[in-house]
Design a protein around this motif. Structure first.
Motif, PDB file in Angstrom:
ATOM      1  N   ARG A  47       0.840  -1.197   0.000  1.00 11.40           N
ATOM      2  CA  ARG A  47       0.000   0.000   0.000  1.00 11.40           C
ATOM      3  C   ARG A  47       0.877   1.250   0.000  1.00 11.40           C
ATOM      4  O   ARG A  47       1.927   1.296   0.637  1.00 11.40           O
ATOM      5  CB  ARG A  47      -0.880   0.007   1.241  1.00 11.40           C
ATOM      6  CG  ARG A  47      -1.775  -1.212   1.379  1.00 11.40           C
ATOM      7  CD  ARG A  47      -3.083  -1.012   0.690  1.00 11.40           C
ATOM      8  NE  ARG A  47      -3.827   0.055   1.347  1.00 11.40           N
ATOM      9  CZ  ARG A  47      -4.870   0.679   0.827  1.00 11.40           C
ATOM     10  NH1 ARG A  47      -5.291   0.354  -0.376  1.00 11.40           N
ATOM     11  NH2 ARG A  47      -5.499   1.625   1.490  1.00 11.40           N
ATOM     12  N   GLU A  69       0.616  -4.610   3.828  1.00  7.20           N
ATOM     13  CA  GLU A  69      -0.486  -4.725   4.773  1.00  7.20           C
ATOM     14  C   GLU A  69      -1.469  -5.809   4.352  1.00  7.20           C
ATOM     15  O   GLU A  69      -1.429  -6.307   3.225  1.00  7.20           O
ATOM     16  CB  GLU A  69      -1.219  -3.388   4.908  1.00  7.20           C
ATOM     17  CG  GLU A  69      -0.370  -2.288   5.520  1.00  7.20           C
ATOM     18  CD  GLU A  69      -1.147  -1.007   5.730  1.00  7.20           C
ATOM     19  OE1 GLU A  69      -0.892  -0.317   6.736  1.00  7.20           O
ATOM     20  OE2 GLU A  69      -1.999  -0.680   4.885  1.00  7.20           O
ATOM     21  N   PHE A  71      -5.711  -6.838   4.409  1.00  3.65           N
ATOM     22  CA  PHE A  71      -7.065  -6.308   4.575  1.00  3.65           C
ATOM     23  C   PHE A  71      -7.883  -7.317   5.374  1.00  3.65           C
ATOM     24  O   PHE A  71      -8.142  -8.436   4.934  1.00  3.65           O
ATOM     25  CB  PHE A  71      -7.730  -6.079   3.212  1.00  3.65           C
ATOM     26  CG  PHE A  71      -9.036  -5.352   3.297  1.00  3.65           C
ATOM     27  CD1 PHE A  71      -9.066  -3.970   3.469  1.00  3.65           C
ATOM     28  CD2 PHE A  71     -10.245  -6.035   3.237  1.00  3.65           C
ATOM     29  CE1 PHE A  71     -10.268  -3.285   3.557  1.00  3.65           C
ATOM     30  CE2 PHE A  71     -11.460  -5.364   3.325  1.00  3.65           C
ATOM     31  CZ  PHE A  71     -11.471  -3.986   3.489  1.00  3.65           C
ATOM     32  N   ARG A  75     -10.659  -3.284   7.183  1.00  2.00           N
ATOM     33  CA  ARG A  75      -9.652  -2.220   7.053  1.00  2.00           C
ATOM     34  C   ARG A  75      -8.271  -2.838   6.820  1.00  2.00           C
ATOM     35  O   ARG A  75      -8.058  -4.023   7.037  1.00  2.00           O
ATOM     36  CB  ARG A  75      -9.623  -1.352   8.310  1.00  2.00           C
ATOM     37  CG  ARG A  75      -9.220  -2.090   9.581  1.00  2.00           C
ATOM     38  CD  ARG A  75      -9.184  -1.148  10.770  1.00  2.00           C
ATOM     39  NE  ARG A  75      -8.725  -1.808  11.982  1.00  2.00           N
ATOM     40  CZ  ARG A  75      -9.517  -2.412  12.851  1.00  2.00           C
ATOM     41  NH1 ARG A  75     -10.825  -2.430  12.649  1.00  2.00           N
ATOM     42  NH2 ARG A  75      -9.023  -2.988  13.942  1.00  2.00           N
ATOM     43  N   TRP A  76      -7.354  -1.974   6.365  1.00  2.00           N
ATOM     44  CA  TRP A  76      -5.978  -2.413   6.147  1.00  2.00           C
ATOM     45  C   TRP A  76      -5.210  -2.356   7.459  1.00  2.00           C
ATOM     46  O   TRP A  76      -5.272  -1.379   8.190  1.00  2.00           O
ATOM     47  CB  TRP A  76      -5.307  -1.538   5.095  1.00  2.00           C
ATOM     48  CG  TRP A  76      -5.843  -1.777   3.718  1.00  2.00           C
ATOM     49  CD1 TRP A  76      -6.809  -1.055   3.077  1.00  2.00           C
ATOM     50  CD2 TRP A  76      -5.461  -2.814   2.819  1.00  2.00           C
ATOM     51  NE1 TRP A  76      -7.063  -1.582   1.838  1.00  2.00           N
ATOM     52  CE2 TRP A  76      -6.240  -2.670   1.649  1.00  2.00           C
ATOM     53  CE3 TRP A  76      -4.542  -3.864   2.882  1.00  2.00           C
ATOM     54  CZ2 TRP A  76      -6.123  -3.519   0.559  1.00  2.00           C
ATOM     55  CZ3 TRP A  76      -4.424  -4.723   1.795  1.00  2.00           C
ATOM     56  CH2 TRP A  76      -5.205  -4.544   0.649  1.00  2.00           C
TER      57      TRP A  76
END
Length: 219
Positions: A47, A69, A71, A75-76
């Motif tokens: 990201r 990251e 998910f 959310r990440w």
């Protein structure tokens, strides 16, 4: 304007190869990873986050930061240790070293805190919802980072409507306790790095340094 196409792959955690991990780290690939404990695949991707600093006169500086990251939970988030070990060995090793250092420092602080405690010392708790409860516990045994405590009686002095102060009665061990299942033998507690002890899942107790402790009740 042409947009860079990023490939996507579905892969089981145990089947993640170094080639797949390297492409994900480079931002060339997005991996949907099936793990044993997750009901749905977890998406792992590189990201890019941009921040803009604005200075007097209108000058702006744009900073970019890239993060690997996952998910999950809508959310990440940073990669779990399980995923990080597969997708970035060096980052995983660095995280484990830091965790080991934190654990060693925490253990050293706990040893220092435990060394200050003596048999006969008194701890007190403060807890409650819409009221303040307090119990006193006296140390009856000690071993390394652990102390055994028993609840003792207390004296109460009213200071206002449904409120007052309590002080401990050293050596006055209660036959039964609301917070310790077997107060005749006491509760063995590990001393935290901050010098507190855990009586149960809700209540912690701290060293009593004299004086009274405020309490309140709720009708």
């Amino acid at each position: 304007m042409n947009k860079t196409t990023i490939d996507r792959v579905f892969v089981a955690l145990e089947d993640v190869t170094e080639d797949v991990a390297a492409r994900v780290r480079a931002g060339e690939l997005i991996a949907d990873v099936a793990t044993p404990k997750a009901h749905l695949p977890q998406t792992v991707a590189l990201r890019t986050y941009k921040t803009i600093d604005v200075y007097p006169g209108g000058r702006r500086e744009i900073h970019e930061e890239k993060k690997l990251e996952v998910f999950k939970n809508g959310r990440w988030e940073p990669l779990t240790n399980q995923l990080l070990e597969k997708f970035d060995h060096e980052a995983h090793a660095a995280r484990m070293r830091k965790a080991a250092e934190r654990k060693a420092k925490s253990a050293a602080k706990a040893n220092e805190a435990a060394a200050e405690i003596k048999v006969g010392d008194i701890f007190h708790s403060n807890w409650g919802y819409e009221q303040t409860n307090c119990e006193f516990y006296q140390v009856v045994a000690k071993s390394s980072q652990y102390v055994t405590v028993r609840e003792i009686g207390q004296d109460y002095e009213a200071t206002g409507y449904m409120s007052g102060n309590v002080t401990p009665r050293p050596g006055d061990f209660l036959e039964s306790s609301f917070t310790i299942r077997d107060n005749m033998h006491g509760k063995r507690c590990k001393v935290s790095p901050w010098g507190s002890i855990r009586i149960n899942d809700v209540i912690s107790a701290w060293a009593w340094h004299g004086g009274s402790v405020g309490v309140s009740s709720y009708a």
